[in-house]
Design a protein around this motif. Sequence first.
Motif, PDB file in Angstrom:
ATOM      1  N   ARG A 135     -12.873  -4.735 -10.962  1.00 10.07           N
ATOM      2  CA  ARG A 135     -13.146  -3.356 -11.403  1.00 10.07           C
ATOM      3  C   ARG A 135     -13.225  -2.438 -10.182  1.00 10.07           C
ATOM      4  O   ARG A 135     -12.662  -1.335 -10.175  1.00 10.07           O
ATOM      5  CB  ARG A 135     -14.461  -3.341 -12.186  1.00 10.07           C
ATOM      6  N   ILE A 136     -13.921  -2.901  -9.145  1.00 13.34           N
ATOM      7  CA  ILE A 136     -14.050  -2.120  -7.912  1.00 13.34           C
ATOM      8  C   ILE A 136     -12.698  -1.964  -7.229  1.00 13.34           C
ATOM      9  O   ILE A 136     -12.307  -0.864  -6.819  1.00 13.34           O
ATOM     10  CB  ILE A 136     -15.060  -2.798  -6.963  1.00 13.34           C
TER      11      ILE A 136
ATOM     12  N   VAL B 135     -18.728   3.903  -3.725  1.00  6.41           N
ATOM     13  CA  VAL B 135     -18.555   2.808  -4.679  1.00  6.41           C
ATOM     14  C   VAL B 135     -19.805   1.946  -4.669  1.00  6.41           C
ATOM     15  O   VAL B 135     -20.109   1.284  -3.672  1.00  6.41           O
ATOM     16  CB  VAL B 135     -17.323   1.947  -4.330  1.00  6.41           C
TER      17      VAL B 135
ATOM     18  N   LYS C 260      -6.527   2.906  -7.335  1.00  7.22           N
ATOM     19  CA  LYS C 260      -6.064   4.095  -8.060  1.00  7.22           C
ATOM     20  C   LYS C 260      -6.270   5.352  -7.217  1.00  7.22           C
ATOM     21  O   LYS C 260      -5.420   6.249  -7.196  1.00  7.22           O
ATOM     22  CB  LYS C 260      -6.806   4.221  -9.386  1.00  7.22           C
ATOM     23  N   LYS C 261      -7.387   5.418  -6.538  1.00  9.78           N
ATOM     24  CA  LYS C 261      -7.677   6.580  -5.700  1.00  9.78           C
ATOM     25  C   LYS C 261      -6.729   6.657  -4.511  1.00  9.78           C
ATOM     26  O   LYS C 261      -6.360   7.743  -4.051  1.00  9.78           O
ATOM     27  CB  LYS C 261      -9.132   6.535  -5.214  1.00  9.78           C
TER      28      LYS C 261
ATOM     29  N   ASN D 174      -9.679  -2.158  -8.472  1.00  2.00           N
ATOM     30  CA  ASN D 174      -8.760  -1.312  -9.245  1.00  2.00           C
ATOM     31  C   ASN D 174      -9.067   0.170  -9.062  1.00  2.00           C
ATOM     32  O   ASN D 174      -8.152   0.995  -8.950  1.00  2.00           O
ATOM     33  CB  ASN D 174      -8.823  -1.676 -10.727  1.00  2.00           C
ATOM     34  N   HIS D 175     -10.347   0.514  -9.028  1.00  3.32           N
ATOM     35  CA  HIS D 175     -10.701   1.933  -8.895  1.00  3.32           C
ATOM     36  C   HIS D 175     -10.323   2.470  -7.516  1.00  3.32           C
ATOM     37  O   HIS D 175      -9.751   3.568  -7.412  1.00  3.32           O
ATOM     38  CB  HIS D 175     -12.193   2.146  -9.144  1.00  3.32           C
TER      39      HIS D 175
ATOM     40  N   TYR E 283     -19.012   6.006  -8.050  1.00  4.38           N
ATOM     41  CA  TYR E 283     -18.431   5.064  -9.012  1.00  4.38           C
ATOM     42  C   TYR E 283     -19.271   3.800  -9.093  1.00  4.38           C
ATOM     43  O   TYR E 283     -19.603   3.193  -8.080  1.00  4.38           O
ATOM     44  CB  TYR E 283     -16.996   4.703  -8.601  1.00  4.38           C
TER      45      TYR E 283
ATOM     46  N   GLY F  47     -19.450   0.006  -9.881  1.00  9.30           N
ATOM     47  CA  GLY F  47     -18.572  -1.152 -10.026  1.00  9.30           C
ATOM     48  C   GLY F  47     -19.077  -2.194 -10.998  1.00  9.30           C
ATOM     49  O   GLY F  47     -18.360  -3.149 -11.319  1.00  9.30           O
TER      50      GLY F  47
ATOM     51  N   GLU G 178     -17.516  11.722  -5.217  1.00  7.08           N
ATOM     52  CA  GLU G 178     -17.442  10.965  -6.472  1.00  7.08           C
ATOM     53  C   GLU G 178     -18.270   9.693  -6.318  1.00  7.08           C
ATOM     54  O   GLU G 178     -18.186   9.010  -5.293  1.00  7.08           O
ATOM     55  CB  GLU G 178     -16.003  10.582  -6.821  1.00  7.08           C
TER      56      GLU G 178
END
Length: 329
Positions: free
Chosen positions: A68-69, A29, A75-76, A71-72, A60, A62, A58
Amino acid sequence: MKLVTCLLYLIVLSTCSLANAESKKVLIVETLPVPIVTMHTQYISAELSRLNMDIELEIYNGDGQSERIANHISKKLVCNCIDLVITNGTLASKVGKRVLKGKNTPMVFVTVADPHGAGLVPDKDSTGFNFITGSIYSVKRGTKFEIANQLLKGKQTDIGIVATTYPSALTDIAKLESISNRYKNINLVKRLVDYKDSNDMELTDTYLQANEAVISVQSEVDFYWSVNGPFSEKQSFVPEISKIKPVLYGANVKSVMQGALFTVIPDVHSTGEQIAHIVKDIFSGVSPHKIAVRPAPRSTVAFNVKTANQLGIVIPYDLLSIAGDNVFQ
């Protein structure tokens, strides 16, 4: 014959299932896509590949926004899609700690100048840090000031520091102010802008205010000095600020290539190797809290001789030899 064929099929199927089960999912991230962050990601990814680990990676972005960070990562976690998180940057690391606490998912931080100040390493009264380790993105501030003072030859100098209230920027400034007290010829002029990151509009406004703050102190300073944090890491920082006053210290090697006089930073390549080996150790069964949080084993020094010549500054040969290939003009 059919029985043999069936058995062979089952063996191949179980082997494939086992391989898939052993594949580890790693999420990097990034706080936001500034040079030092993306370079660390690049070298970490390369070293993980070189180690030939069975990893699904992956990356990502942010975009500098806390929610935003969060939430991602959340979700993971919900889909059980991560075995380890590498948080790249102070903001991503602070958010990662909050979201991952109690989730049994290890976290490895990088590009964090002050892990203790960011609450990422425990003090004597802290608990619940056993899932976190990482690398300190720091070179002694005294080294930076000693080089600056050597280049300035003890001349009375006013240095402007304009930054947001991003955590690593505040830490860097506090330590610079403490060290500057030893140098009677160096005076720091500081301007801070509140770091707001709820959405793109707030973040853009934060940077606009920071640019206005740079202009507001131009008559009071001889040079600007970039500190840790997203404002100084922006690609446009040195080109834009240099139109107003020279940049004495740059946040990264790219900034020196763009015209900042010098930089001293942890070596990005060795940091990438360090982080990849930490990941390997964790997946080999080592608990994160047993892995010491240390700086990168090597540092990088860079100079811009064109800027030095324009300023009438002579860079001593011993400093140029330390910089090696990182001498630009």
